[in-house]
Design a protein around this motif. Sequence first.
Motif, PDB file in Angstrom:
ATOM      1  N   GLY A 166       0.824  -1.213   0.000  1.00 16.69           N
ATOM      2  CA  GLY A 166       0.000   0.000   0.000  1.00 16.69           C
ATOM      3  C   GLY A 166       0.852   1.254   0.000  1.00 16.69           C
TER       4      GLY A 166
ATOM      5  N   SER B 238      -0.950   7.169   2.672  1.00 23.43           N
ATOM      6  CA  SER B 238      -0.211   7.885   3.714  1.00 23.43           C
ATOM      7  C   SER B 238       0.432   6.897   4.692  1.00 23.43           C
ATOM      8  CB  SER B 238      -1.129   8.860   4.459  1.00 23.43           C
ATOM      9  OG  SER B 238      -2.345   8.254   4.835  1.00 23.43           O
ATOM     10  N   THR B 239      -0.299   5.828   5.030  1.00 27.70           N
ATOM     11  CA  THR B 239       0.230   4.892   6.030  1.00 27.70           C
ATOM     12  C   THR B 239       1.422   4.111   5.467  1.00 27.70           C
ATOM     13  OG1 THR B 239      -2.084   4.658   6.717  1.00 27.70           O
ATOM     14  CG2 THR B 239      -0.503   3.148   7.704  1.00 27.70           C
TER      15      THR B 239
ATOM     16  N   GLU C  76       2.678  -1.016  -4.473  1.00 28.53           N
ATOM     17  CA  GLU C  76       1.410  -0.293  -4.577  1.00 28.53           C
ATOM     18  C   GLU C  76       0.758  -0.713  -5.897  1.00 28.53           C
ATOM     19  OE1 GLU C  76      -0.875   1.905  -3.116  1.00 28.53           O
ATOM     20  OE2 GLU C  76      -1.784   1.715  -5.100  1.00 28.53           O
ATOM     21  N   ARG C  77      -0.510  -1.053  -5.842  1.00 30.93           N
ATOM     22  CA  ARG C  77      -1.153  -1.584  -7.066  1.00 30.93           C
ATOM     23  C   ARG C  77      -1.472  -0.484  -8.089  1.00 30.93           C
ATOM     24  NH1 ARG C  77      -7.570  -1.967  -5.806  1.00 30.93           N
ATOM     25  NH2 ARG C  77      -7.535   0.216  -5.281  1.00 30.93           N
TER      26      ARG C  77
ATOM     27  N   THR D 280      -7.574   6.216  -0.877  1.00 33.67           N
ATOM     28  CA  THR D 280      -8.256   7.014   0.146  1.00 33.67           C
ATOM     29  C   THR D 280      -7.568   8.349   0.441  1.00 33.67           C
ATOM     30  OG1 THR D 280      -8.612   4.871   1.166  1.00 33.67           O
ATOM     31  CG2 THR D 280      -9.372   6.790   2.406  1.00 33.67           C
ATOM     32  N   VAL D 281      -6.265   8.311   0.663  1.00 36.34           N
ATOM     33  CA  VAL D 281      -5.598   9.541   1.094  1.00 36.34           C
ATOM     34  C   VAL D 281      -5.763  10.658   0.069  1.00 36.34           C
ATOM     35  CG1 VAL D 281      -3.295   8.928   0.218  1.00 36.34           C
ATOM     36  CG2 VAL D 281      -3.527  10.473   2.167  1.00 36.34           C
TER      37      VAL D 281
ATOM     38  N   CYS E 273      -8.946  12.815   0.631  1.00 41.64           N
ATOM     39  CA  CYS E 273      -9.198  13.438   1.930  1.00 41.64           C
ATOM     40  C   CYS E 273      -8.970  14.948   1.856  1.00 41.64           C
ATOM     41  CB  CYS E 273      -8.376  12.767   3.023  1.00 41.64           C
ATOM     42  SG  CYS E 273      -6.751  13.431   3.288  1.00 41.64           S
TER      43      CYS E 273
ATOM     44  N   MET F 197      -6.586  17.873   6.053  1.00 41.29           N
ATOM     45  CA  MET F 197      -6.526  18.670   7.287  1.00 41.29           C
ATOM     46  C   MET F 197      -5.661  17.906   8.299  1.00 41.29           C
ATOM     47  SD  MET F 197      -9.754  19.937   9.453  1.00 41.29           S
ATOM     48  CE  MET F 197      -9.667  21.044  10.810  1.00 41.29           C
TER      49      MET F 197
ATOM     50  N   VAL G 184      -0.487  -6.854  -5.142  1.00 41.95           N
ATOM     51  CA  VAL G 184      -0.244  -8.109  -4.401  1.00 41.95           C
ATOM     52  C   VAL G 184      -1.439  -9.033  -4.591  1.00 41.95           C
ATOM     53  CG1 VAL G 184       0.056  -9.094  -2.094  1.00 41.95           C
ATOM     54  CG2 VAL G 184       1.302  -7.013  -2.749  1.00 41.95           C
TER      55      VAL G 184
ATOM     56  N   GLY H 114      -7.137   4.941  11.922  1.00 37.00           N
ATOM     57  CA  GLY H 114      -6.089   5.930  11.638  1.00 37.00           C
ATOM     58  C   GLY H 114      -6.554   7.043  10.726  1.00 37.00           C
TER      59      GLY H 114
ATOM     60  N   LEU I 120      -4.785  10.500   8.124  1.00 35.79           N
ATOM     61  CA  LEU I 120      -3.592  11.076   7.495  1.00 35.79           C
ATOM     62  C   LEU I 120      -2.712  11.753   8.545  1.00 35.79           C
ATOM     63  CD1 LEU I 120      -1.949  12.404   5.107  1.00 35.79           C
ATOM     64  CD2 LEU I 120      -3.647  14.214   5.165  1.00 35.79           C
ATOM     65  N   VAL I 121      -3.316  12.555   9.408  1.00 42.24           N
ATOM     66  CA  VAL I 121      -2.529  13.345  10.358  1.00 42.24           C
ATOM     67  C   VAL I 121      -1.686  12.456  11.280  1.00 42.24           C
ATOM     68  CG1 VAL I 121      -4.467  13.541  11.986  1.00 42.24           C
ATOM     69  CG2 VAL I 121      -2.633  15.192  12.105  1.00 42.24           C
TER      70      VAL I 121
HETATM   71  C1  FAD Z   1     -13.683  11.950   2.655  1.00 39.18           C
HETATM   72  C2  FAD Z   1     -12.515  11.755   3.591  1.00 39.18           C
HETATM   73  C3  FAD Z   1     -11.945  12.870   4.210  1.00 39.18           C
HETATM   74  C4  FAD Z   1     -10.868  12.686   5.082  1.00 39.18           C
HETATM   75  N1  FAD Z   1     -10.265  13.793   5.608  1.00 39.18           N
HETATM   76  C5  FAD Z   1      -9.183  13.643   6.410  1.00 39.18           C
HETATM   77  C6  FAD Z   1      -8.496  14.771   6.895  1.00 39.18           C
HETATM   78  O1  FAD Z   1      -8.834  15.915   6.560  1.00 39.18           O
HETATM   79  N2  FAD Z   1      -7.432  14.570   7.716  1.00 39.18           N
HETATM   80  C7  FAD Z   1      -7.010  13.315   8.068  1.00 39.18           C
HETATM   81  O2  FAD Z   1      -6.073  13.231   8.849  1.00 39.18           O
HETATM   82  N3  FAD Z   1      -7.614  12.219   7.594  1.00 39.18           N
HETATM   83  C8  FAD Z   1      -8.685  12.341   6.765  1.00 39.18           C
HETATM   84  N4  FAD Z   1      -9.308  11.244   6.254  1.00 39.18           N
HETATM   85  C9  FAD Z   1      -8.808   9.918   6.617  1.00 39.18           C
HETATM   86  C10 FAD Z   1      -7.585   9.550   5.820  1.00 39.18           C
HETATM   87  O3  FAD Z   1      -7.712   9.943   4.482  1.00 39.18           O
HETATM   88  C11 FAD Z   1      -7.355   8.053   5.829  1.00 39.18           C
HETATM   89  O4  FAD Z   1      -7.494   7.515   7.103  1.00 39.18           O
HETATM   90  C12 FAD Z   1      -5.953   7.729   5.367  1.00 39.18           C
HETATM   91  O5  FAD Z   1      -5.586   8.539   4.306  1.00 39.18           O
HETATM   92  C13 FAD Z   1      -5.862   6.298   4.929  1.00 39.18           C
HETATM   93  O6  FAD Z   1      -4.601   6.122   4.324  1.00 39.18           O
HETATM   94  P1  FAD Z   1      -4.065   4.698   3.999  1.00 39.18           P
HETATM   95  O7  FAD Z   1      -2.704   4.809   3.487  1.00 39.18           O
HETATM   96  O8  FAD Z   1      -4.265   3.845   5.205  1.00 39.18           O
HETATM   97  O9  FAD Z   1      -5.088   4.147   2.892  1.00 39.18           O
HETATM   98  P2  FAD Z   1      -5.092   4.415   1.312  1.00 39.18           P
HETATM   99  O10 FAD Z   1      -4.799   5.808   0.979  1.00 39.18           O
HETATM  100  O11 FAD Z   1      -6.351   3.807   0.805  1.00 39.18           O
HETATM  101  O12 FAD Z   1      -3.853   3.556   0.833  1.00 39.18           O
HETATM  102  C14 FAD Z   1      -3.911   2.150   0.719  1.00 39.18           C
HETATM  103  C15 FAD Z   1      -3.227   1.747  -0.564  1.00 39.18           C
HETATM  104  O13 FAD Z   1      -3.168   0.338  -0.665  1.00 39.18           O
HETATM  105  C16 FAD Z   1      -3.223   0.014  -2.039  1.00 39.18           C
HETATM  106  N5  FAD Z   1      -3.579  -1.389  -2.227  1.00 39.18           N
HETATM  107  C17 FAD Z   1      -4.784  -1.973  -2.006  1.00 39.18           C
HETATM  108  N6  FAD Z   1      -4.730  -3.276  -2.341  1.00 39.18           N
HETATM  109  C18 FAD Z   1      -3.475  -3.512  -2.784  1.00 39.18           C
HETATM  110  C19 FAD Z   1      -2.806  -4.670  -3.300  1.00 39.18           C
HETATM  111  N7  FAD Z   1      -3.439  -5.835  -3.447  1.00 39.18           N
HETATM  112  N8  FAD Z   1      -1.509  -4.561  -3.663  1.00 39.18           N
HETATM  113  C20 FAD Z   1      -0.844  -3.381  -3.550  1.00 39.18           C
HETATM  114  N9  FAD Z   1      -1.437  -2.254  -3.091  1.00 39.18           N
HETATM  115  C21 FAD Z   1      -2.729  -2.317  -2.700  1.00 39.18           C
HETATM  116  C22 FAD Z   1      -4.278   0.971  -2.573  1.00 39.18           C
HETATM  117  O14 FAD Z   1      -4.175   1.141  -3.972  1.00 39.18           O
HETATM  118  C23 FAD Z   1      -3.977   2.236  -1.795  1.00 39.18           C
HETATM  119  O15 FAD Z   1      -3.167   3.150  -2.520  1.00 39.18           O
HETATM  120  C24 FAD Z   1     -10.374  11.382   5.359  1.00 39.18           C
HETATM  121  C25 FAD Z   1     -10.935  10.290   4.731  1.00 39.18           C
HETATM  122  C26 FAD Z   1     -11.990  10.455   3.837  1.00 39.18           C
HETATM  123  C27 FAD Z   1     -12.561   9.262   3.136  1.00 39.18           C
END
Ligand code: FAD
Length: 550
Positions: free
Chosen positions: A10, A13-14, A33-34, A41-42, A45, A48, A173, A349, A351-352
Amino acid sequence: MSEFDVIVIGGGSTGTAVARDCAMRGFQTLLLERGDIASATVGTCAGMISSGLKYMDEPEIVDMCSDEVVHLNRIARHLIMKNPILTPMLKMSDLSTGGNFAEEYSKRAKEREVPPVLFLTPEDSIKIEPKLNPEIIASMYFEEFFIDPFRFCLLQALDAARNDAIIRTYCEVTDILTDENGVTGVEFYNRLEGKIETENAKIIVNAAGPWVPRIAGLAEATAEIRPNKGAHVIFDRRIVNVGIIARALDGRMIYLFPHENTSLLGTTALDTWEDPDILVASQDEIEYLIKSMEWVVPSLREARIIRTMEGVRPLIADWKKPEGEVTRGYEILDHDAEGVEGLISFTGGKLVMCRHMAEAATDLVAEKLGTNTECKTHLRPLPGNEDDIDILSLSKEYKVSQHALERMRARRGTEMQKVLKLLNENPSWRTTVCTCEPVIEAEVRYAIQEEFPQTLDDLRRRLRLGTGPCQATFCTYKAAAIMADEMDLSGTQFQLEVLDYLAERWKGKRPPLRDVSISQEEVLQGAYACVGNLDHEEIDYRKKPWEEVR
Ligand SMILES: Cc1cc2nc3c(=O)[nH]c(=O)nc-3n(C[C@H](O)[C@H](O)[C@H](O)COP(=O)(O)OP(=O)(O)OC[C@H]3O[C@@H](n4cnc5c(N)ncnc54)[C@H](O)[C@@H]3O)c2cc1C
């Protein structure tokens, strides 16, 4: 085949934060990353990086978020904007909730370098934001920070790579390999070359956001989330001077934030069982947001919507309560407990808190690898944050407008000098490619050479290309031509790039399409289909390797 210490799945942000931390601690790290970095998701967002005060009843989260704001301002200052925010009040009961918020917010305001909360009269509030409803009885003024989520994730990935991690995008993956001792590696589909590959590792970190349960399932492990859909409506310009936070029709808090050169109205929060890959904002969500914000900004409906943006929050699986009461904290699942040694998953979790999440997970990785290492991700600057930049003198030296340079600085800080140096050899690369942002040709070329985009849509995430009022009407051809030149694309590949990109932009434009947006869409489709002749039947849509294999 080499063996990695850690494979991170993935590139949101995480995942990018984990890859950076692991690489900085000297672990051999591979991130898969796929799609593109920050393509899920990130990227949907609001960016903020809040002090966490929405979650006042979870003081440990407020503390964590406040700390993270301080760290992010240290390591990624160039990507951060500070927005003043007004919370207008329409009735007396709003004042008491405001009082509690003001007290909590002000406790740690100094550390975050923001003023304490101020209560303003209606007259003063309207002076700051003339679009407010004149019937408000008061408003609360405070300040919060925002970050560009695309650049932030990219810089975390680039920094990981500069610390010897390997970052591979378009690698999906498809299986987690195990033996009697636990995980041994992953099998993945290389979408760029259309082939299956495997890599070995001692530890696998599952940072796949809403897809975490699916990835855990590949190893027959369990990771449950409460998937929560959020939608934003995006306007064509900064329609307010300051951010506005207000109660929605159902009592939830929603916001209207100036964001880069657009405005974001959001967000909904709905339990969802839709596939996150094909999510769209519904008419109900769009209308709910507009109707709710109209109470405090009565002219909102007259503003031009350019698109919607939607994603799924991978919340901790806490059920039998309203979604708003579910913690916005995170959990790290060590699947050792269920017999899958070496697999670690995240749930929850934000982004922040991604750096904090990564630190906790990397501590666990270090423990499993039997090493004693120290986290430095909160101390070392991300690329470009090393120093200040004198825009005025750069503008004079390179003859590029201050406005274009200000925007470039917001994307790359000190590293913008590497872009500008390209102009010494190639003076014609001053040409503006995207007039909305604006972006000059040298930066497009630099991004292609140094930031591994594979498609025009990836370039959008690097440069905000095509995100402005014209929604890619005027920059797509120019950017595709540069890409074809840099990446040696054939005529068919060039056409496919253009079509893929316009199709991708269309996804977010379709749900709110109305009024003048329809005319603009006609101009775009006319320009590309008729003048560009891109609607003819002979284009071989199966020219990309992954299409040939599937
Ligand atoms: C509308 C909205 C507004 C938000 N606003 C805020 C905000 O203002 N401030 C804040 O702090 N948080 C905010 N959040 C929360 C925040 O965006 C998320 O919690 C955080 O960005 C999640 O990041 P992530 O890396 O965990 O997930 P993702 O960004 O979803 O990253 C996961 C990655 O895994 C990849 N993946 C999936 N399956 C596979 C695979 N089989 N092989 C390889 N890669 C794969 C995906 O393509 C993806 O890129 C918001 C969320 C939403 C939905």
